[in-house]
Enzyme design. Structure first.
Site, PDB file in Angstrom:
ATOM      1  N   GLY A   1     -10.265   8.580   8.387  1.00 17.44           N
ATOM      2  CA  GLY A   1     -11.176   8.779   7.251  1.00 17.44           C
ATOM      3  C   GLY A   1     -12.423   7.969   7.559  1.00 17.44           C
TER       4      GLY A   1
ATOM      5  CG  HIS B   1     -12.718   4.030   3.324  1.00 14.22           C
ATOM      6  ND1 HIS B   1     -13.442   4.988   3.989  1.00 14.22           N
ATOM      7  CD2 HIS B   1     -11.409   4.274   3.592  1.00 14.22           C
ATOM      8  CE1 HIS B   1     -12.611   5.802   4.632  1.00 14.22           C
ATOM      9  NE2 HIS B   1     -11.376   5.390   4.395  1.00 14.22           N
TER      10      HIS B   1
ATOM     11  NE  ARG C   1      -6.472   1.371   0.290  1.00  7.36           N
ATOM     12  CZ  ARG C   1      -6.773   1.958   1.429  1.00  7.36           C
ATOM     13  NH1 ARG C   1      -5.921   1.980   2.404  1.00  7.36           N
ATOM     14  NH2 ARG C   1      -7.949   2.513   1.584  1.00  7.36           N
TER      15      ARG C   1
ATOM     16  NE  ARG D   1      -7.258   6.561  20.366  1.00  7.29           N
ATOM     17  CZ  ARG D   1      -6.300   5.767  19.943  1.00  7.29           C
ATOM     18  NH1 ARG D   1      -6.000   4.695  20.614  1.00  7.29           N
ATOM     19  NH2 ARG D   1      -5.645   6.038  18.841  1.00  7.29           N
TER      20      ARG D   1
ATOM     21  CD  GLU E   1     -11.975  -2.752  13.470  1.00  9.39           C
ATOM     22  OE1 GLU E   1     -11.008  -3.112  14.162  1.00  9.39           O
ATOM     23  OE2 GLU E   1     -11.924  -2.664  12.231  1.00  9.39           O
TER      24      GLU E   1
ATOM     25  CG  ASN F   1      -1.853   1.134   1.334  1.00 12.15           C
ATOM     26  OD1 ASN F   1      -1.831   2.014   0.480  1.00 12.15           O
ATOM     27  ND2 ASN F   1      -2.679   1.139   2.347  1.00 12.15           N
TER      28      ASN F   1
ATOM     29  CG  ASP G   1      -6.633  10.085  18.029  1.00 12.00           C
ATOM     30  OD1 ASP G   1      -5.784   9.379  17.489  1.00 12.00           O
ATOM     31  OD2 ASP G   1      -7.490   9.639  18.831  1.00 12.00           O
TER      32      ASP G   1
ATOM     33  CD  GLU H   1      -8.815  -0.734   4.173  1.00 15.58           C
ATOM     34  OE1 GLU H   1      -8.988  -0.198   3.089  1.00 15.58           O
ATOM     35  OE2 GLU H   1      -8.521  -0.115   5.208  1.00 15.58           O
TER      36      GLU H   1
ATOM     37  NE  ARG I   1     -10.019  12.779   4.544  1.00 14.58           N
ATOM     38  CZ  ARG I   1      -9.944  11.503   4.195  1.00 14.58           C
ATOM     39  NH1 ARG I   1     -10.774  11.010   3.298  1.00 14.58           N
ATOM     40  NH2 ARG I   1      -9.044  10.705   4.730  1.00 14.58           N
TER      41      ARG I   1
ATOM     42  N   GLY J   1     -11.016   2.052  13.118  1.00 14.73           N
ATOM     43  CA  GLY J   1     -10.534   2.432  14.455  1.00 14.73           C
ATOM     44  C   GLY J   1     -11.634   2.809  15.431  1.00 14.73           C
ATOM     45  CB  ILE J   2     -14.103   5.564  15.476  1.00 13.71           C
ATOM     46  CG1 ILE J   2     -12.982   6.605  15.518  1.00 13.71           C
ATOM     47  CG2 ILE J   2     -15.300   5.994  16.314  1.00 13.71           C
ATOM     48  CD1 ILE J   2     -13.305   7.931  14.835  1.00 13.71           C
TER      49      ILE J   2
HETATM   50  P1  AMP Z   1      -8.163   4.302  11.691  1.00 15.70           P
HETATM   51  O1  AMP Z   1      -8.065   5.414  10.674  1.00 15.70           O
HETATM   52  O2  AMP Z   1      -9.081   3.201  11.269  1.00 15.70           O
HETATM   53  O3  AMP Z   1      -6.816   3.810  12.153  1.00 15.70           O
HETATM   54  O4  AMP Z   1      -8.850   4.955  13.000  1.00 15.70           O
HETATM   55  C1  AMP Z   1      -8.286   6.035  13.696  1.00 15.70           C
HETATM   56  C2  AMP Z   1      -9.315   6.591  14.681  1.00 15.70           C
HETATM   57  O5  AMP Z   1      -9.755   5.522  15.540  1.00 15.70           O
HETATM   58  C3  AMP Z   1      -8.781   7.691  15.584  1.00 15.70           C
HETATM   59  O6  AMP Z   1      -9.728   8.753  15.659  1.00 15.70           O
HETATM   60  C4  AMP Z   1      -8.662   7.007  16.939  1.00 15.70           C
HETATM   61  O7  AMP Z   1      -8.898   7.883  18.000  1.00 15.70           O
HETATM   62  C5  AMP Z   1      -9.739   5.962  16.866  1.00 15.70           C
HETATM   63  N1  AMP Z   1      -9.415   4.838  17.752  1.00 15.70           N
HETATM   64  C6  AMP Z   1      -8.426   3.944  17.593  1.00 15.70           C
HETATM   65  N2  AMP Z   1      -8.388   3.087  18.642  1.00 15.70           N
HETATM   66  C7  AMP Z   1      -9.375   3.464  19.476  1.00 15.70           C
HETATM   67  C8  AMP Z   1      -9.847   3.000  20.741  1.00 15.70           C
HETATM   68  N3  AMP Z   1      -9.265   1.954  21.359  1.00 15.70           N
HETATM   69  N4  AMP Z   1     -10.918   3.626  21.294  1.00 15.70           N
HETATM   70  C9  AMP Z   1     -11.484   4.666  20.670  1.00 15.70           C
HETATM   71  N5  AMP Z   1     -11.081   5.158  19.478  1.00 15.70           N
HETATM   72  C10 AMP Z   1     -10.043   4.575  18.897  1.00 15.70           C
END
Ligand code: AMP
Length: 397
Positions: free
Chosen positions: A212, A180, A91, A285, A334, A7, A283, A384, A241, A331-332
């Site tokens: 994203g 995606h 990718r 969190r 899951e 990727n 982010d 992915e 975004r 991330g969010i």
């Molecule tokens: P990704 O682009 O799929 O890697 O997701 C990134 C986003 O997922 C960020 O906003 C992180 O804050 C959020 N994220 C990742 N791990 C966690 C977690 N354990 N709890 C809450 N949010 C998370």
């Protein structure tokens, strides 16, 4: 059979070597700062120590060679020779309107990737360089292009057309493509299996909520609508975004602040979303921490984030005249039980009821709706790289 998944971003290269016998990851890693001072390779061989190599990488060709060297290294490697790699899956961001499926790369495919440089200016050139670097490093090994836009190609005209003069579609292919796609295809397929739905008729909404974020609606595994458009800017509120915005906002701010449209797009892509609204971080969190500490803008940003998703789920349930399953991923999606809960609290009219205990899960495949919920709601981790490896295997075996 071992498949290498690549990727390439504009200055990065992520990779995974997957043994398709048992779909296990043999090694994965990342080259960063390609073409910039301070290039570094981080290689993680399964069952061995992490290996970090700081070495100049003038371009992606050098990075691919360093990845090959790491994979066969007597100490840090996981294979004896690159001959063990049967195929490489790449990718690729944009396949325009030409490809609705993955394809083995030849000169025609490379021409299409090149023709789409204008549509994916940051990614497509890097993707093509990655392909050509692998061709040079492993002559005769097939390369497969897995397009992020392929899943969206089954959208009907009414979903992908913008209501602007038709000539722009004819001249430049201005339409909604969706992104995606590899994740949406993978997660919707897994959701159908997990919920035991009819693969021919199942109506599924996938919420891919990461930095994203996008949402898709599919019937029988075919995408009928998705929230990203000509570019990955449209749709949901994301980390940086804006998602959907009245285009007149651009003109208004340009006139007031003496900016041009390129500067405005930069603001909508990089300084908006959770970051722009909260002023805290992109982010999720960090924004949640600020919310807990009483930061009102952080609270507002997260409410906007949830609300946009609730609206899209409603729109897609309407577009499909029903929904059988909703899957949360990335991330969010899951990991964040609070966000899942506040979204689900906004769509109870669909007959959804959530098992609060089950919803506390993180990063694990799990049904989070109660047995009597009319719509099955689940957490479904996306993968992915595995999806790319499976599509590559299907084409080369
Ligand atoms: P990704 O682009 O799929 O890697 O997701 C990134 C986003 O997922 C960020 O906003 C992180 O804050 C959020 N994220 C990742 N791990 C966690 C977690 N354990 N709890 C809450 N949010 C998370």
């Amino acid at each position: 059979m071992k498949i290498l998944v690549i990727n390439c971003g504009s200055s990065s290269l992520k990779y995974q070597l997957i043994d398709m016998e048992n779909e296990s990851v043999m090694a994965k890693g990342l080259c960063e700062r390609i073409g910039i001072e301070g290039s570094v390779l981080t290689h993680k061989p399964t069952g061995k120590d992490k290996y970090v190599l700081e070495k100049a990488m003038a371009d992606h060709k050098v990075a691919v060679q360093l990845v090959m060297d790491a994979l066969v290294d007597p100490e840090h490697g996981v294979i004896k020779s690159t001959d063990e790699i049967s195929a490489v899956g790449h990718r690729v961001l944009h396949g325009g309107q030409v490809y609705s499926d993955s394809i083995i790369v030849n000169d025609d495919v490379k021409k299409v990737i090149r023709d789409c440089f204008d549509l994916g200016p940051l990614h497509n050139p890097a993707n093509l360089i990655g392909i050509e670097a692998c061709e040079a490093a492993m002559p005769g090994v097939p390369n497969v292009a897995v397009f992020d836009t392929a899943f969206g190609q089954s959208m009907p005209e009414k979903a992908y057309m913008y209501a602007i003069p038709y000539e722009y579609y004819e001249k430049y292919g201005i339409r909604r493509y969706g992104f995606h796609g590899t994740s949406h295809r993978f997660v919707s397929g897994e959701a159908i299996k997990f919920a035991g739905l009819d693969p021919k008729t199942a109506k599924v909404i996938v919420c891919h909520l990461g930095n994203g974020a996008s949402i898709s609606a599919s019937i029988g595994g075919k995408c009928v609508d998705t929230s990203m458009g000509l570019t990955p800017l449209e749709g949901l509120v994301m980390g940086t975004r804006s998602g959907d915005v009245d285009p007149a906002v651009l003109q208004y701010i340009c006139n007031k602040e003496g900016k041009d449209v390129n500067e405005m797009l930069d603001i909508l892509n990089k300084k908006s979303g959770l970051l722009g609204l909260s002023g805290v971080s992109s982010d999720c969190r960090d924004v949640q921490t600020a919310q807990r500490e009483g930061n009102k803008r952080a609270d507002m940003a997260l409410k906007c984030f949830d609300y946009r998703i609730i609206k899209y789920i409603g729109a897609y349930a309407a577009a499909m005249n029903g929904v059988d399953a909703i899957a949360f991923t990335a991330g969010i999606g899951e990991n964040d039980a609070d966000i899942r809960k506040s979204i689900c609290d906004g769509i109870t009219y669909l007959g959804i009821s959530i098992d609060e205990e089950a919803n506390k899960v993180r990063g694990e495949k799990r049904m989070i709706s109660t047995a009597d919920s009319k719509v099955k709601v689940m957490v479904m981790p996306t993968d992915e790289e595995l999806a790319i490896a499976r599509e590559t295997l299907a084409l080369v075996k």
